[in-house]
Motif scaffolding. Structure first.
Motif, PDB file in Angstrom:
ATOM      1  N   LEU A  21       0.830  -1.191   0.000  1.00  0.00           N
ATOM      2  CA  LEU A  21       0.000   0.000   0.000  1.00  0.00           C
ATOM      3  C   LEU A  21       0.866   1.243   0.000  1.00  0.00           C
ATOM      4  O   LEU A  21       1.758   1.389   0.829  1.00  0.00           O
ATOM      5  CB  LEU A  21      -0.912  -0.006   1.222  1.00  0.00           C
ATOM      6  CG  LEU A  21      -1.962  -1.117   1.269  1.00  0.00           C
ATOM      7  CD1 LEU A  21      -2.771  -0.995   2.551  1.00  0.00           C
ATOM      8  CD2 LEU A  21      -2.861  -1.061   0.074  1.00  0.00           C
ATOM      9  N   TYR A  71      -7.210  10.400  -4.461  1.00  0.00           N
ATOM     10  CA  TYR A  71      -6.938   9.136  -3.780  1.00  0.00           C
ATOM     11  C   TYR A  71      -7.764   8.993  -2.501  1.00  0.00           C
ATOM     12  O   TYR A  71      -7.906   9.931  -1.721  1.00  0.00           O
ATOM     13  CB  TYR A  71      -5.446   9.044  -3.446  1.00  0.00           C
ATOM     14  CG  TYR A  71      -5.094   7.846  -2.602  1.00  0.00           C
ATOM     15  CD1 TYR A  71      -5.081   6.578  -3.171  1.00  0.00           C
ATOM     16  CD2 TYR A  71      -4.780   7.979  -1.252  1.00  0.00           C
ATOM     17  CE1 TYR A  71      -4.755   5.460  -2.409  1.00  0.00           C
ATOM     18  CE2 TYR A  71      -4.458   6.875  -0.490  1.00  0.00           C
ATOM     19  CZ  TYR A  71      -4.455   5.620  -1.063  1.00  0.00           C
ATOM     20  OH  TYR A  71      -4.140   4.523  -0.308  1.00  0.00           O
ATOM     21  N   LYS A  73      -8.037   6.258   0.776  1.00  0.00           N
ATOM     22  CA  LYS A  73      -7.318   5.148   1.406  1.00  0.00           C
ATOM     23  C   LYS A  73      -8.111   3.857   1.373  1.00  0.00           C
ATOM     24  O   LYS A  73      -7.547   2.765   1.350  1.00  0.00           O
ATOM     25  CB  LYS A  73      -6.972   5.522   2.847  1.00  0.00           C
ATOM     26  CG  LYS A  73      -5.912   6.619   2.958  1.00  0.00           C
ATOM     27  CD  LYS A  73      -5.535   6.895   4.402  1.00  0.00           C
ATOM     28  CE  LYS A  73      -4.457   7.963   4.469  1.00  0.00           C
ATOM     29  NZ  LYS A  73      -4.064   8.270   5.881  1.00  0.00           N
ATOM     30  N   ASN A  76      -7.606   1.362  -2.952  1.00  0.00           N
ATOM     31  CA  ASN A  76      -6.219   1.498  -3.362  1.00  0.00           C
ATOM     32  C   ASN A  76      -5.974   1.222  -4.836  1.00  0.00           C
ATOM     33  O   ASN A  76      -5.025   1.740  -5.414  1.00  0.00           O
ATOM     34  CB  ASN A  76      -5.336   0.557  -2.531  1.00  0.00           C
ATOM     35  CG  ASN A  76      -3.873   0.656  -2.906  1.00  0.00           C
ATOM     36  OD1 ASN A  76      -3.289   1.724  -2.844  1.00  0.00           O
ATOM     37  ND2 ASN A  76      -3.296  -0.455  -3.333  1.00  0.00           N
TER      38      ASN A  76
END
Length: 376
Positions: A21, A71, A73, A76
């Motif tokens: 990640l 983005y 979280k 992903n």
């Protein structure tokens, strides 16, 4: 300098990722670009679906795309989807923004455990309709393009970024379209070129087959067509029915192919050609619609239109493309200034076709013929 990442076939499997990640902050703006090709043929895949969360775009005729996202979280991976192929899931990273994506055809033979007829599948589409599709008002962010071409040349090109008010099917309101930014270019004299459908916006395109009351998939219309199962294919790791349909009565008005997710009973793609009886102008007319799934609901993602006719011994094509790049559910009808009417021609003549023109908007990259006409 951004590095070019060549993704191997083994890594491009559904749910696969490239790395751990990434350490990205919530809301980080990323601009991702790349090209999508077929692993078996090395040919570009036009109109592959590029999906991130509830945003999306598509590849152009050369398999190229550019995509600007924020983005999250909780999400992903950037997903690249195409009917009949394994889905590619690519981990987002600031060093991983220029992609070369190889999609693998899914060739596994499928056999139905429970045999159902094409007519039963279409009845399921109607029975599950209320839970499969958007039934709240939506505000859509969209890219639209229309072109007029001959066998060799691009004659006319116009593009726009739209905000579209998309009311629930239960509402008496009609969709409202607002142009935020537009441009056009004419490459030849149009005085002698008959252009019957160029009117400058997507009013006729946004209402897909899942919404129209006279649609060939509606329960009351099924008796007017013959539906035949052509087999099963894959989309995003799930089985998809391929159903061909032909007119059976004089009340039918088209023929084509429907792709239906066997699990949700949702239409994910339609390809259909209106019947051209009683006219001597059109040589070919074809519509294609695709839907994307977000949180178990299916939303209109892409609509394309092709109309061809013969003039002075050559084929002339009018093509229109609408891609919904983002959407949000709303409870109040928005105040969209400069809303378009059906007859509006709103595109502004552009002196520059630089990609910088679009700033932070999502758009579709121009193809080879269009770039050639512009002198690129």
């Amino acid at each position: 300098m951004k590095r070019l990442v060549l993704l191997s076939v083994m890594l491009l499997i559904a749910g696969g990722i490239l790395a751990n990640l990434p350490n990205l902050e919530e809301g980080t703006a990323l601009k991702v670009s790349g090209k999508v090709i077929d692993q078996a043929t090395s040919l570009p895949l036009a109109f592959a679906n590029i999906i991130y969360n509830h945003t999306g775009t598509t590849t152009n005729l050369e398999g190229e795309f550019v995509f600007q996202i924020n983005y999250h979280k909780a999400e992903n991976s950037l997903l690249i989807k195409f009917i009949g192929y394994e889905t590619a899931a690519i981990a987002l990273d600031t060093d991983n923004t220029n992609l070369f994506v190889t999609l693998t055809p899914k060739v596994e033979m499928l056999e139905e455990v429970v045999v159902v007829t094409a007519e039963q599948v279409l009845m399921d589409v109607n029975n599950y309709h209320q839970i499969n599709y958007e039934y709240s008002d939506q505000l859509l962010s969209s890219y639209y393009k229309e072109t007029l071409t001959t066998d060799k040349d691009c004659i006319y090109l116009a593009e726009g970024i739209f905000d579209i008010y998309y009311p629930t099917v239960y509402s008496k309101e009609k969709p409202t379209i607002h142009a935020r930014k537009t441009r056009k270019k004419t490459f030849a004299s149009l005085d002698t070129m008959f252009m019957p459908l160029i009117h400058g916006h997507a009013t006729d395109m946004i209402n897909g087959v899942t919404r129209r009351t006279d649609s060939f998939v509606k329960e009351e219309k099924l008796d007017h067509y013959t539906y035949t199962k052509e087999g099963l294919t894959w989309y995003d790791g799930r089985e998809v029915f391929q159903i061909h349909f032909e007119p059976k009565s004089k009340k039918a008005d088209c023929r084509g192919m429907i792709f239906i997710d066997s699990e949700s009973k949702a239409i994910i793609r339609t390809e259909y050609e209106p019947l051209l009886h009683g006219q001597n102008f059109w040589k070919k007319v074809k519509w294609v619609e695709e839907y994307k799934e977000v949180n178990s609901s299916w939303y209109i993602h892409r609509v394309s239109y092709l109309g061809e006719w013969d003039q002075h011994g050559q084929t002339v094509s009018f093509e229109a493309l609408l891609v919904v790049t983002d959407f949000e559910t709303i409870t109040t009808k928005p105040e969209l200034t400069e809303s378009l009417t059906k007859d509006d021609i709103f595109f502004h003549q552009a002196s520059s076709f630089s990609e910088n023109f679009w700033e932070d908007f999502n758009y579709i990259k121009l193809d080879v013929k269009e770039k050639k006409a512009l002198g690129f």
